[in-house]
Design a protein around this motif. Structure first.
Motif, short mmCIF file in Angstrom:
data_model
loop_
_atom_site.label_atom_id
_atom_site.label_comp_id
_atom_site.label_asym_id
_atom_site.label_seq_id
_atom_site.Cartn_x
_atom_site.Cartn_y
_atom_site.Cartn_z
N THR A 194 -37.43 25.45 14.72
CA THR A 194 -36.24 26.29 14.62
C THR A 194 -35.78 26.85 15.96
OG1 THR A 194 -37.71 28.13 14.11
CG2 THR A 194 -36.68 27.04 12.24
N LEU A 199 -34.60 25.20 18.51
CA LEU A 199 -33.48 24.50 19.12
C LEU A 199 -32.26 24.66 18.23
CD1 LEU A 199 -35.42 21.31 20.16
CD2 LEU A 199 -34.29 22.84 21.75
N ASN A 200 -31.10 24.79 18.84
CA ASN A 200 -29.87 24.98 18.07
C ASN A 200 -29.48 23.67 17.39
OD1 ASN A 200 -27.25 25.47 17.14
ND2 ASN A 200 -26.87 26.93 18.77
N PRO A 201 -29.36 23.69 16.05
CA PRO A 201 -29.09 22.43 15.33
C PRO A 201 -27.72 21.83 15.65
CG PRO A 201 -28.93 24.32 13.85
CD PRO A 201 -29.52 24.83 15.13
N ALA A 202 -26.83 22.63 16.21
CA ALA A 202 -25.45 22.16 16.38
C ALA A 202 -25.20 21.44 17.71
CB ALA A 202 -24.49 23.34 16.24
N TYR A 203 -26.17 21.49 18.62
CA TYR A 203 -25.92 20.88 19.93
C TYR A 203 -26.96 19.82 20.26
CZ TYR A 203 -22.62 24.63 20.51
OH TYR A 203 -21.56 25.47 20.34
N TYR A 244 -29.69 14.94 18.32
CA TYR A 244 -29.71 16.33 17.86
C TYR A 244 -31.13 16.70 17.45
CZ TYR A 244 -24.65 16.29 17.87
OH TYR A 244 -23.35 16.23 18.26
N HIS A 301 -32.47 17.77 14.80
CA HIS A 301 -32.97 17.32 13.50
C HIS A 301 -33.42 15.87 13.51
CE1 HIS A 301 -28.75 15.90 13.05
NE2 HIS A 301 -29.31 14.95 12.35
#
Lengths: 305, 330
Positions: free
Chosen positions: B103, B105-109, B153, B155
């Motif tokens: 969690t 790392l930012n999932p959006a970048y 990404y 994920h």
């Protein structure tokens, strides 16, 4: 991303078809269209001739098929009352309603997103409480009453804005506020909740640990993740707004689709009503699709799901 | 080789208001880290080790307040600078690796975006230079096809890979000090050793100071130069890893070491040690030794007045106990 788009598009077409079928049949459920058209003084023969003239004597499925086939080509038939092609009338009125809807949406988001963000940064502060008050009032107040109140103060007592019509941009100010205010509470609360959750996320701590500026942390790292549900909500609410614009357009006498819908209901103008409901539904479906695409663009995890 | 002091902490305390009173999760903690040195802070969950690291980074939760007598990073007095200058230090001269790679790392970048953000923020390099360094560091932390990974990404990566990315991220600006807060806890046992070796290797190669926060004594034994043992918000014993592991003095340290089996030494089938009782509540003031309630040596002396961190068996060894280290040896 492309397969995701295709799949969503397929679903959207199916939904549109279902909606069109429901729209079409609902109008028959509301009574015999030939009787409604003929008026009160009509004889049995008049009604019968009207029924055959408009083809209401055919089986409903045949009528639907015929209607859908023509509608797909942009032909929604003739308006019973205006004696003009329905498509043409709608095409004239649509931009006004879209303009109103867009202004209202922009107003709502410009008000609710910053307020939601501020409320989340300082939970339980004065600004949070103020935002909550605005939200509660917005949720509790009927839009027609709010519209009339705006009219009374801004239009009649202070004489700042024109009360009716759709000739200039000034005519759109009050209706946009009245319409947009309606969706502000939900969007604001959702932004606040999203931001509160995201701000305590581990990746926000990572971003801060990198020494990023607070503005970067807030807008690049937090808002992008917090805004996802707000976008979905905005699309859904925009649909409600198109429905709500029937009330607002009628109150402010704005010559848009909503006003036309109201007029058409009063005139029992069936083809017109069918077309309006269909156009609005398709718009709603397109918006949801757009919101899904926007979310997929913002959150890479959605693209594969 | 003369050691160069990177971090000096003295009298660091953290206070958090709670409905039932003021919580003191970190009390008067002091230690130092030299360049190229690994200092391990060990202790059980809730002993204040993570909050200590967050306090050093000035990343404590909003409600928590920090106080310290001295907090110096390589000639910069971190108590005297504002948030703006502190953010110039964070991620630049001092970086942090967190416990939860899933969690953190930012999932959006993309990985590339998140890796290059630091150096670009700190004005160290432009985009292409930062990308080159990101690729180089990803290869260093053992990620293959690094250039392609930049476009992925979070994920799309496993936990182990994400933690490698976090380590690379911590190294992007070439910091003097890295704080690793339980970097292997959330990972698979097989991956834990790899990540740890990697950290130790990189620390030697880049010659940075490393604070390793963990509750895993096995980890500590392998990589740490010095060890600080924390119990209930305080450091109870501090010394070289060798000293702590061979002749632990504080009853708590000894209790901790008794809990782990040693191959060849612990008899098969014998009971491992355990420490009776539970960690005391840290709400309100607590006179005397925090460990007294669970200590088999405890006397009236232990709870009557505060116990200071006193000299141990050698110059760099300190023990917080009313008994002298010699008295405590079995």
């Amino acid at each position: 991303m492309f397969t995701y788009l295709l799949r969503r598009l397929g679903v959207a077409v199916l939904v549109a078809l279902t909606v069109s079928l429901i729209t079409f049949s609902m109008i028959y459920l509301s009574g015999d269209p030939a009787v409604a058209l003929a008026g009160e003084a009509a004889t049995e023969e008049d009604i019968e001739s009207i029924r055959t003239y408009y083809g209401y004597d055919r089986p409903i499925l045949v009528q639907y098929g015929d209607w859908l086939f023509k509608a797909l080509q942009g032909d929604f038939g003739q308006s019973h009352y205006l004696k003009q092609p329905v498509a043409l009338v709608i095409f004239e009125r649509l931009p006004t309603t879209m303009m109103l809807g867009l202004c209202a949406l922009v107003f709502a988001l410009v008000l609710s997103i910053p307020l939601g963000v501020l409320a989340a940064i300082r939970p339980n502060s004065l600004i949070d409480r103020t935002a909550l008050t605005i939200a509660v009032i917005g949720q509790a107040m009927p839009s027609f009453w709010f519209a009339l109140t705006l009219m009374l103060w801004l239009g009649i007592i202070w004489r700042l804005l024109p009360i009716t019509g759709s000739d200039s941009w000034a005519n759109f100010v009050m209706p946009s506020i009245a319409l947009g205010y309606y969706i502000t509470p939900a969007a604001m609360r959702l932004t606040r909740a999203g931001m509160l959750e995201v701000l305590s996320a581990d990746y926000i701590r990572t971003a801060r640990a990198k020494g990023l500026r607070p503005v970067t942390v807030l807008f690049k790292h937090a808002l992008r993740n917090a805004i996802l549900p707000v976008i979905s909500l905005a699309a859904v609410q925009f649909g409600f707004m198109l429905g709500g614009s029937i009330v607002i357009e009628t109150i402010f006498a704005i010559n848009g689709l909503g006003f036309l819908a109201w007029e058409s209901i009063q005139r029992a103008d069936l083809p017109m009503m069918q077309a309006i409901v269909l156009v609005l539904s398709v718009f709603y479906i397109l918006l949801t699709l757009l919101a899904d695409m926007l979310n997929a663009w913002l959150d890479p995890r959605i693209r594969v799901a | 080789m003369a050691s160069e002091r990177i971090l000096e902490v003295e009298g660091l305390s953290v206070a958090i208001p709670t409905p039932s009173g003021m919580l003191h999760p970190v009390q008067n903690v002091g230690f130092h880290v030299d360049r190229g040195e690994t200092v391990a802070i060990v202790g059980e969950s809730g002993c204040g080790k993570s909050l200590t690291s967050l306090a050093i980074m000035d990343l404590l939760p909003l409600r928590a307040t920090r106080s310290a007598d001295r907090l110096v990073l390589d000639n910069t007095d971190m108590l005297r600078i504002g948030e703006r200058q502190m953010s110039d230090i964070r991620g630049n001269r001092m970086s942090m690796i967190f416990q939860e790679p899933m969690t953190s790392l930012n999932p959006a970048y993309t990985i590339g975006d998140q890796l290059t953000e630091g150096p670009r923020r700190h004005g160290q390099s432009g985009m292409s230079e930062a990308r080159d360094r990101a690729v180089w560091l990803l290869e260093k932390v053992g990620i293959t096809a690094a250039a392609n990974r930049l476009r992925q990404y979070p994920h799309q990566l496993s936990g182990g890979l994400r933690q490698r990315v976090m380590i690379a991220m911590a190294l992007m600006c070439g910091p003097d000090l890295i704080i690793a807060d339980e970097p292997t806890t959330a990972l698979d046992v097989t991956i834990q050793a790899q990540i740890l070796h990697l950290l130790a290797e990189l620390q030697r190669e880049f010659h940075t100071g490393l604070i390793l926060i963990t509750h895993d004594l096995g980890v500590v034994a392998r990589v740490a130069d010095r060890v600080a043992v924390m119990y209930a918000g305080q450091i109870v014993e501090e010394g070289s890893a060798h000293r702590i592991f061979t002749t632990p003095s504080h009853p708590y340290t000894r209790g901790l070491l008794d809990c782990i089996p040693i191959p060849g030494k612990t008899a098969r089938g014998s009971h491992l040690g355990s420490i009776p009782g539970i960690v005391p509540s840290l709400i309100g003031e607590m006179p005397g030794c925090h460990f007294a309630e669970r200590c088999r040596h405890a006397t009236g002396r232990c709870t009557s007045r505060p116990v200071d961190l006193g000299d141990g068996l050698e110059p760099d060894h300190r023990v917080r106990c009313v008994f002298s280290p010699e008295e405590l040896q079995p």
